[in-house]
Write a protein that holds these residues in place. Structure first.
Motif, PDB file in Angstrom:
ATOM      1  N   GLU A  61       0.849  -1.190   0.000  1.00  0.00           N
ATOM      2  CA  GLU A  61       0.000   0.000   0.000  1.00  0.00           C
ATOM      3  C   GLU A  61       0.880   1.234   0.000  1.00  0.00           C
ATOM      4  N   THR A  62       0.451   2.258  -0.749  1.00  0.00           N
ATOM      5  CA  THR A  62       1.127   3.553  -0.713  1.00  0.00           C
ATOM      6  C   THR A  62       0.100   4.606  -0.308  1.00  0.00           C
ATOM      7  N   TYR A  63       0.624   5.733   0.216  1.00  0.00           N
ATOM      8  CA  TYR A  63      -0.244   6.784   0.745  1.00  0.00           C
ATOM      9  C   TYR A  63       0.212   8.150   0.248  1.00  0.00           C
ATOM     10  N   HIS A  64      -0.762   9.035   0.030  1.00  0.00           N
ATOM     11  CA  HIS A  64      -0.477  10.440  -0.289  1.00  0.00           C
ATOM     12  C   HIS A  64       0.082  11.130   0.955  1.00  0.00           C
ATOM     13  N   GLU A  65       0.716  12.283   0.772  1.00  0.00           N
ATOM     14  CA  GLU A  65       1.269  13.039   1.904  1.00  0.00           C
ATOM     15  C   GLU A  65       0.201  13.449   2.908  1.00  0.00           C
ATOM     16  N   ASN A  66      -1.072  13.550   2.457  1.00  0.00           N
ATOM     17  CA  ASN A  66      -2.145  13.923   3.379  1.00  0.00           C
ATOM     18  C   ASN A  66      -2.682  12.729   4.167  1.00  0.00           C
ATOM     19  N   GLY A  67      -2.090  11.532   3.959  1.00  0.00           N
ATOM     20  CA  GLY A  67      -2.498  10.342   4.700  1.00  0.00           C
ATOM     21  C   GLY A  67      -3.515   9.476   3.982  1.00  0.00           C
ATOM     22  N   GLN A  68      -4.116   9.982   2.890  1.00  0.00           N
ATOM     23  CA  GLN A  68      -5.092   9.193   2.127  1.00  0.00           C
ATOM     24  C   GLN A  68      -4.388   8.057   1.386  1.00  0.00           C
ATOM     25  N   LEU A  69      -5.075   6.923   1.281  1.00  0.00           N
ATOM     26  CA  LEU A  69      -4.570   5.781   0.521  1.00  0.00           C
ATOM     27  C   LEU A  69      -4.343   6.196  -0.930  1.00  0.00           C
ATOM     28  N   LYS A  70      -3.178   5.872  -1.497  1.00  0.00           N
ATOM     29  CA  LYS A  70      -2.841   6.202  -2.882  1.00  0.00           C
ATOM     30  C   LYS A  70      -2.957   4.972  -3.782  1.00  0.00           C
TER      31      LYS A  70
END
Length: 162
Positions: free
Chosen positions: A49-58
């Motif tokens: 899993e990867t995530y955006h800098e704002n914490g949302q799942l990417k």
């Protein structure tokens, strides 16, 4: 067997001897989780899993021998689904859809060996049809509708020597 868990340059990894082995986490400069997954014998393997800098799942998907395999989903930084597809041996294969950040369908089609193959549709941000037609081995074939106009494409001749 000695296992060591360490923090190095924004990455928490597990080592078995000299080899990365086990779960890992990587972080953005702002401290938010960026990427988590698992190493097996030094190669990324399994759910990732990867995530955006704002914490949302990417993104979320599966790796096998370091290559994408199976279902994959990517998300806009507002949490809306961006891409839904399937990988086979690291290449897109099968149904593939993309979405605008407002949730509206952008593209729907099928990929074969990473190329369009079969029915293809694309839409604008408001849901109006832009293009519709059929691809065969990555080429537009037959009747297409593009931006309200109708076109007909003949498949190119391919010579196969036996």
């Amino acid at each position: 067997e000695r296992r060591l868990r360490l923090l190095h340059c924004g990455e928490i990894i597990t080592m078995t001897g000299e080899t990365k082995d086990g779960p890992f986490e990587r972080y953005h400069e702002n401290g938010q989780l960026w990427w988590k997954g698992t190493y097996k014998d030094g190669v990324e393997e399994g759910l990732t899993e990867t995530y955006h800098e704002n914490g949302q799942l990417k993104s979320k998907g599966t790796l096998r021998d370091g290559k994408r395999e199976g279902a994959i989903e990517y998300y806009h930084d507002n949490g809306q689904l961006q891409v839904k597809g399937t990988y086979k041996d690291g290449v897109y294969e099968g149904p593939y859809e993309t979405y605008y950040d407002n949730g509206q369908l952008e593209v729907k089609g099928t990929l074969k060996d990473g190329e369009w193959d079969g029915l293809y549709e694309s839409y604008n941000r408001d849901g109006q049809l832009l293009k519709k037609g059929v691809y065969i081995d990555g080429e537009e074939c037959g009747k297409w509708i593009k931006y309200g106009c109708s076109f007909t494409y003949q498949p190119s001749l391919k010579i196969v020597w036996n």
